[in-house]
Scaffold this active site. Structure first.
Site, PDB file in Angstrom:
ATOM      1  N   SER A 239       6.785   1.202   2.012  1.00 32.68           N
ATOM      2  CA  SER A 239       6.765  -0.147   2.576  1.00 32.68           C
ATOM      3  C   SER A 239       5.938  -0.122   3.853  1.00 32.68           C
ATOM      4  CB  SER A 239       8.188  -0.586   2.904  1.00 32.68           C
ATOM      5  OG  SER A 239       8.654   0.188   3.993  1.00 32.68           O
ATOM      6  N   LYS A 240       5.873  -1.264   4.484  1.00 29.68           N
ATOM      7  CA  LYS A 240       5.085  -1.374   5.711  1.00 29.68           C
ATOM      8  C   LYS A 240       5.544  -0.387   6.779  1.00 29.68           C
ATOM      9  CE  LYS A 240       3.232  -5.964   5.676  1.00 29.68           C
ATOM     10  NZ  LYS A 240       3.703  -7.309   5.852  1.00 29.68           N
TER      11      LYS A 240
END
Ligand code: GLU
Length: 467
Positions: A239-240
Site C-alpha cells: 500500500s501507500k
C-alpha cells in the site's frame, strides 16, 4: 493455442495506476504479445462517485510511459450504459433475470439472521417466483443457477470449484437504473472478444458469478489467471504506506521505464535465475505457468539496482534528454548536448536514479556551496597550499585543455614536489569537485573546463590561505 488471444487491462480510475495494477497490465500485455494476440484497455469508470478524469489520465500516462500500448482505443464503460441496459432487458425477457422489490430493511434483517446462524449472507430468492410491478421501486437480479457447480481452471492456481448453491442472485441493475459492476465486466469481456482474463486474485470471488452471467448472455467461459498479491517488505498487502505510489511517481523519482518494467516482470514471475530481461526477451519467454503461486514482496533496493543497470546501458543522447528536467530542478540548463553526454558517460556509474545522476553531474555546471566537510578536513589542509598554487600556475600556462596534457601537468607537479601522487591529486580533486564523487582526475578536469577549474583552484587557495 490456435484462436486469436485477446487480453485486456481493466482498471477502475479511482486513484493512480499503482504497482499492482501496472504488473497486471504488463502480464496481460506480455501474454497477448507472446501469443501474437491483442491487448485492449478498458476504463471501468462506472463508479461515478469515485472515478476521476485525473485518475483516467494517470492510467493513460502510466501505460504510455511503460509503452504498454493497446491495439485499439480505450473503451470507457460510462459510454456503454445503453448496451448494458439492453442486455439486462434481454435477460429479463428470457426469464434469466427478475425484478426484486425487497426493501433494504428486509435484506438487512435477512442478513442479520444469517449471520447469527453463522450462515453465509445471501439473498433468499423471495422475488424469484413473484411478479414485481415494473413501476414500483426495484432492482434487477440475475437468476443464478441453483444446481451444479462452476469449475474454473485457473492458469495460475489450477482447478477451483464453486457450488452454485453458494452463489448469490447478483444485482445487475440498481434501483436507480444503473447497471452494476459485474454485469458491465461480463458484457464487455463478451463484446470485446476477450479470451483471457488476467487480473488480481482479489477478483476470484467474482469469477464464478461472471461465468454464470456470461453463459446467460450466450458466451462461453474464458480462460482466467488470477495473480497473487504483492506484499510490502513488512509482509502486509502493498500500500501507500510502503512507498508504493503511482507509476508516474517512479518517473518523477528518476527511474527509467525499462527498469520498472523489468522489475514488475520479476515481481511474481521468474525464468531460472535470470534477472535482466529486454522487452523482446520478456515477450519471447513470458508464460503464465512461470507465475509464482505465492505473493511476492516489493523490494526497492532491487528496483534501484535494476535502474542502475539500465542507466549504464542507456543510449547517451536519450539519457541527456531524460536528465535535463532533473538538472532543471537545480536551475541548470545545459546548452552543449555533446558535453552533457560526456559528463553523463563519466558519472553514470555513480548514480542509481536520474535524481542521483543530476546530483553527481551538478558540480560540472554549478558552483558548490561548501566543500564536503570530511573530504576538506582530510585533504584541504595547510600542507596542500603550495602544491595547489604550483598546479594552478602550470594549468594557467597549459596551452591545450586535454586529458593527456592535464594528466602530465599533475604528474609534473608531483615530481616537482617529490611527494606521493595523492598529495597533489586529492586536494586538487576536492578543490574542483567540492568532494562530489568524480571519475579520473584528468577526465574531471577536462570536462570541467579551463575556466571553472582555475576559478575553483583560486577559491581553494584562498580558503587554504585563510586557515
Ligand atoms: N476494474 C477492476 C479493478 O480495477 C478489474 C476488473 C477485472 O480485471 O476484471 O480491480
Amino acid at each position: 493455442m490456435s484462436a486469436l488471444i485477446r487480453t485486456r487491462f481493466a482498471p477502475s480510475p479511482t486513484g493512480y495506476l499503482h504497482v499492482g495494477g501496472a504488473r497486471t497490465a504488463l502480464f496481460s500485455w506480455l501474454y497477448a504479445r507472446r501469443h501474437g494476440g491483442e491487448f485492449l484497455l478498458r476504463i471501468e469508470d462506472t463508479d461515478l462517485e469515485r472515478s476521476t478524469p485525473e485518475s483516467v489520465q494517470a492510467i493513460l500516462d502510466g501505460m504510455a510511459w511503460l509503452d504498454l500500448y493497446a491495439d485499439a482505443e480505450p473503451i470507457f464503460q460510462t459510454h456503454r450504459f445503453e448496451r448494458y441496459n439492453a442486455v439486462i432487458d434481454t435477460l429479463l425477457a428470457k426469464g434469466l433475470a427478475y425484478r426484486c422489490s425487497c426493501s433494504k430493511e428486509r435484506l438487512e434483517t435477512l442478513r442479520e439472521g444469517q449471520m447469527q446462524r453463522k450462515e453465509k449472507p445471501k439473498y433468499d430468492g423471495r422475488c424469484r417466483h413473484q411478479s414485481v410491478d415494473a413501476n414500483a421501486p426495484h432492482v434487477i437480479r440475475f437468476r443464478n443457477p441453483t444446481e451444479g457447480a462452476v469449475v474454473v481452471d485457473d492458469q495460475i492456481r489450477g482447478k477451483m470449484i464453486f457450488a452454485n448453491s453458494e452463489l448469490d442472485d447478483l444485482i445487475i441493475r440498481r434501483s436507480d437504473g444503473a447497471p452494476t459492476y459485474n454485469l458491465s465486466v461480463v458484457v464487455d469481456d463478451f463484446d470485446m472478444g476477450i479470451t483471457d482474463v488476467i487480473r488480481g486474485d482479489d477478483h476470484i470471488s467474482n469469477t464464478p458469478r461472471q461465468i454464470n452471467l456470461l453463459r446467460a448472455i450466450g458466451g462461453t467461459p474464458l480462460r482466467y489467471a488470477h495473480l497473487p498479491m504483492i506484499l510490502g517488505d513488512d509482509g502486509s498487502r502493498l500500500s501507500k504506506r510502503h512507498g508504493a505510489v503511482g507509476v508516474m511517481q517512479y518517473a518523477e523519482d528518476g527511474y527509467l521505464p525499462e527498469a520498472l518494467l523489468n522489475y514488475l516482470l520479476r515481481l511474481g514471475w521468474s525464468h531460472g535465475e535470470q534477472e535482466i530481461f529486454s522487452r523482446q526477451e520478456m515477450i519471447a519467454l513470458f508464460d503464465l505457468n512461470d507465475v509464482n503461486r505465492s505473493p511476492s514482496s516489493f523490494n526497492t533496493e532491487k528496483l534501484r539496482w535494476l535502474n542502475q543497470h539500465y542507466l549504464k546501458e542507456a543510449d547517451l543522447s536519450r539519457l541527456a534528454t531524460l536528465l535535463r528536467p532533473f538538472l532543471a530542478r537545480h536551475a541548470i540548463t545545459v546548452t552543449d548536448d555533446d558535453h552533457l553526454q560526456q559528463v553523463i558517460a563519466a558519472q553514470r556509474e555513480r548514480a542509481q536514479t536520474l535524481v542521483e545522476l543530476a546530483e553527481v553531474c551538478r558540480f560540472y555546471y554549478q558552483e558548490f556551496a561548501d566543500y564536503d566537510a570530511a573530504a576538506a578536513k582530510k585533504s584541504l589542509t595547510p600542507a596542500a597550499l603550495v602544491p595547489l598554487q604550483t598546479v594552478h600556475q602550470h594549468l594557467v600556462a597549459l596551452s591545450e585543455w586535454q586529458r593527456a596534457s592535464l594528466h602530465q601537468t599533475v604528474s609534473d607537479t608531483v615530481a616537482e614536489w617529490g611527494v606521493g601522487f595523492g598529495k597533489v591529486a586529492m586536494p586538487l580533486r576536492i578543490a574542483v569537485t567540492g568532494g562530489a564523487p568524480s571519475p579520473d582526475l584528468d577526465l574531471t578536469l577536462s570536462l570541467l573546463g579551463r575556466e571553472r577549474t582555475l576559478a575553483r583552484l583560486e577559491r581553494a587557495i584562498s580558503y587554504l590561505g585563510a586557515l
